[in-house]
Design a protein around this motif. Structure first.
Motif, PDB file in Angstrom:
ATOM      1  N   PRO A  18      -4.021  -1.887  24.145  1.00 35.98           N
ATOM      2  CA  PRO A  18      -3.537  -2.453  25.412  1.00 35.98           C
ATOM      3  C   PRO A  18      -4.557  -3.353  26.117  1.00 35.98           C
ATOM      4  N   ALA A  19      -5.861  -3.163  25.841  1.00 32.18           N
ATOM      5  CA  ALA A  19      -6.873  -4.060  26.425  1.00 32.18           C
ATOM      6  C   ALA A  19      -6.666  -5.479  25.894  1.00 32.18           C
ATOM      7  N   ALA A  20      -6.271  -5.598  24.628  1.00 31.12           N
ATOM      8  CA  ALA A  20      -5.993  -6.924  24.051  1.00 31.12           C
ATOM      9  C   ALA A  20      -4.748  -7.531  24.693  1.00 31.12           C
ATOM     10  N   VAL A  21      -3.787  -6.667  25.026  1.00 29.83           N
ATOM     11  CA  VAL A  21      -2.557  -7.150  25.680  1.00 29.83           C
ATOM     12  C   VAL A  21      -2.876  -7.640  27.095  1.00 29.83           C
ATOM     13  N   LYS A  38     -11.070  11.502  31.111  1.00 23.55           N
ATOM     14  CA  LYS A  38      -9.713  11.496  30.534  1.00 23.55           C
ATOM     15  C   LYS A  38      -9.472  10.183  29.781  1.00 23.55           C
ATOM     16  N   PRO A  39      -8.684  10.248  28.705  1.00 19.38           N
ATOM     17  CA  PRO A  39      -8.461   9.019  27.944  1.00 19.38           C
ATOM     18  C   PRO A  39      -7.436   8.102  28.621  1.00 19.38           C
ATOM     19  N   PHE A  40      -7.607   6.814  28.448  1.00 18.85           N
ATOM     20  CA  PHE A  40      -6.623   5.804  28.893  1.00 18.85           C
ATOM     21  C   PHE A  40      -6.229   5.958  30.369  1.00 18.85           C
ATOM     22  N   VAL A  41      -7.224   5.860  31.241  1.00 21.11           N
ATOM     23  CA  VAL A  41      -6.930   5.898  32.681  1.00 21.11           C
ATOM     24  C   VAL A  41      -7.309   4.593  33.390  1.00 21.11           C
ATOM     25  N   GLY A  42      -7.971   3.666  32.685  1.00 22.13           N
ATOM     26  CA  GLY A  42      -8.308   2.373  33.291  1.00 22.13           C
ATOM     27  C   GLY A  42      -7.091   1.446  33.263  1.00 22.13           C
ATOM     28  N   ARG A  43      -7.326   0.161  33.443  1.00 25.48           N
ATOM     29  CA  ARG A  43      -6.198  -0.799  33.486  1.00 25.48           C
ATOM     30  C   ARG A  43      -5.400  -0.788  32.183  1.00 25.48           C
ATOM     31  N   ALA A  44      -6.119  -0.774  31.055  1.00 23.31           N
ATOM     32  CA  ALA A  44      -5.431  -0.756  29.759  1.00 23.31           C
ATOM     33  C   ALA A  44      -4.634   0.541  29.603  1.00 23.31           C
ATOM     34  N   GLY A  45      -5.219   1.628  30.076  1.00 27.87           N
ATOM     35  CA  GLY A  45      -4.533   2.918  29.992  1.00 27.87           C
ATOM     36  C   GLY A  45      -3.260   2.933  30.820  1.00 27.87           C
ATOM     37  N   LYS A  46      -3.322   2.302  31.994  1.00 28.37           N
ATOM     38  CA  LYS A  46      -2.120   2.264  32.847  1.00 28.37           C
ATOM     39  C   LYS A  46      -1.015   1.477  32.158  1.00 28.37           C
ATOM     40  N   PRO A  57      -1.346 -11.573  27.645  1.00 30.30           N
ATOM     41  CA  PRO A  57      -0.064 -10.961  27.988  1.00 30.30           C
ATOM     42  C   PRO A  57       1.097 -11.361  27.070  1.00 30.30           C
ATOM     43  N   ARG A  58       0.910 -12.459  26.325  1.00 28.55           N
ATOM     44  CA  ARG A  58       1.991 -12.841  25.393  1.00 28.55           C
ATOM     45  C   ARG A  58       2.176 -11.805  24.280  1.00 28.55           C
ATOM     46  N   LEU A  59       1.197 -10.922  24.093  1.00 28.85           N
ATOM     47  CA  LEU A  59       1.318  -9.885  23.049  1.00 28.85           C
ATOM     48  C   LEU A  59       2.180  -8.711  23.515  1.00 28.85           C
ATOM     49  N   TYR A  60       2.538  -8.686  24.796  1.00 28.09           N
ATOM     50  CA  TYR A  60       3.188  -7.481  25.332  1.00 28.09           C
ATOM     51  C   TYR A  60       4.494  -7.125  24.607  1.00 28.09           C
ATOM     52  N   ASP A  61       5.335  -8.120  24.343  1.00 27.72           N
ATOM     53  CA  ASP A  61       6.632  -7.823  23.705  1.00 27.72           C
ATOM     54  C   ASP A  61       6.434  -7.154  22.340  1.00 27.72           C
ATOM     55  N   LYS A  62       5.489  -7.696  21.567  1.00 23.69           N
ATOM     56  CA  LYS A  62       5.210  -7.117  20.239  1.00 23.69           C
ATOM     57  C   LYS A  62       4.630  -5.709  20.390  1.00 23.69           C
ATOM     58  N   PHE A  63       3.746  -5.551  21.371  1.00 19.75           N
ATOM     59  CA  PHE A  63       3.116  -4.248  21.656  1.00 19.75           C
ATOM     60  C   PHE A  63       4.195  -3.212  21.955  1.00 19.75           C
ATOM     61  N   LYS A  64       5.124  -3.578  22.828  1.00 22.67           N
ATOM     62  CA  LYS A  64       6.180  -2.649  23.222  1.00 22.67           C
ATOM     63  C   LYS A  64       7.139  -2.362  22.055  1.00 22.67           C
ATOM     64  N   LYS A  65       7.405  -3.378  21.266  1.00 24.60           N
ATOM     65  CA  LYS A  65       8.295  -3.199  20.116  1.00 24.60           C
ATOM     66  C   LYS A  65       7.721  -2.149  19.150  1.00 24.60           C
ATOM     67  N   LYS A  66       6.413  -2.219  18.943  1.00 23.62           N
ATOM     68  CA  LYS A  66       5.771  -1.246  18.048  1.00 23.62           C
ATOM     69  C   LYS A  66       5.837   0.173  18.623  1.00 23.62           C
ATOM     70  N   ILE A  67       5.665   0.292  19.932  1.00 16.53           N
ATOM     71  CA  ILE A  67       5.766   1.616  20.572  1.00 16.53           C
ATOM     72  C   ILE A  67       7.188   2.146  20.370  1.00 16.53           C
TER      73      ILE A  67
END
Ligand code: SF4
Length: 176
Positions: free
Chosen positions: A152-155, A53-61, A159-169
Motif C-alpha cells: 500500500p505504500a507504493a499505492v 502494531k502492524p500497518f497503522v501508518g498511512r499505508a496501513g490505513k 494512486p493509479r495502482l489503487y484499482d489493481k491493488f483492490k482487485k488483487k485483494i
C-alpha cells in the motif's frame, strides 16, 4: 504446538539480528489464530514501531480501509519484526534471521490464502525476484494460496495502482 502468545514472547526477546537495537519495540502480528487470510508486508515503519502494531501508518490505513468491508477473519503481519532504520529495505541476513517467526505464524494460523504485499514478502513467498512477474502467476506456500499485490505504500506514491491493488485483494477473498 506453539501458540501465538508463546511465539510473541520469543519475538519480543529476540536479538538474532541487529535491528532490535534501533527499534522501539518488536511489532507482532495482529489477528485471530484461526484467520482464513494472512496479509504479509515487509517490515514495520515509523508509526508501527511507535505503536507496536502492524500497518497503522498511512499505508496501513489504506490497507485497512480496503479490507474493512469484508468481515472474514484476517491476520496481518510482516516478514521482519523490528523496524529497519529509516525504513530501509531489510537485508538478506536480516530476512534469514527473522523469517523463522513468520514461518511459525503461518504454521500456527494455517491461512487458506496469503496476500504478499510488496517485493520483500513476494520474493520470500514465491522465490520470484521481480514482483511484476509474481503478480501474474499462481503460487502455493505451506498449503496456502499466495496472491501477490502491491504494497500500500507504493499505492500511496502512485494512486493509479489503487484499482489493481483492490482487485488483487478481492481476488484473495474470492478464493475462500
Ligand atoms: S528483526 Fe527479527 S531477527 Fe532481528 S532482532 Fe527483530 S525479531 Fe529478531
Amino acid at each position: 504446538m506453539m501458540q501465538l502468545e508463546e511465539l510473541y514472547q520469543e519475538i519480543k526477546s529476540c536479538k538474532s539480528c541487529n535491528l532490535w537495537q534501533c527499534a522501539t519495540q518488536a511489532v507482532l502480528g495482529e489477528g485471530p489464530q484461526d484467520a482464513k487470510i494472512m496479509i504479509i508486508g515487509e517490515a514495520p515503519g515509523r508509526e508501527e514501531d511507535k505503536a507496536g502494531k502492524p500497518f497503522v501508518g498511512r499505508a496501513g490505513k489504506l490497507l485497512r480501509n480496503t479490507i474493512s468491508s469484508n468481515l472474514i477473519k484476517v491476520y496481518i503481519t510482516n516478514v521482519i519484526k523490528h523496524r529497519p532504520p529509516n525504513n530501509r529495505k531489510p537485508k538478506k541476513d536480516e530476512i534469514e534471521a527473522c523469517s523463522k517467526f513468520l514461518l511459525e505464524e503461518i504454521k500456527i494460523v494455517k491461512p487458506k490464502v496469503i496476500i504478499a504485499l510488496g517485493s520483500t514478502a513476494s520474493k520470500f513467498l514465491t522465490g520470484e525476484e521481480k514482483i511484476n512477474v509474481a503478480f501474474e502467476k499462481e503460487y502455493k506456500f505451506m498449503g496456502a494460496k499466495v496472491i501477490v499485490d502491491y504494497h500500500p505504500a507504493a499505492v500511496l506514491r502512485n494512486p493509479r495502482l489503487y484499482d489493481k491493488f483492490k482487485k488483487k485483494i478481492n481476488e484473495a477473498y474470492s478464493n475462500l
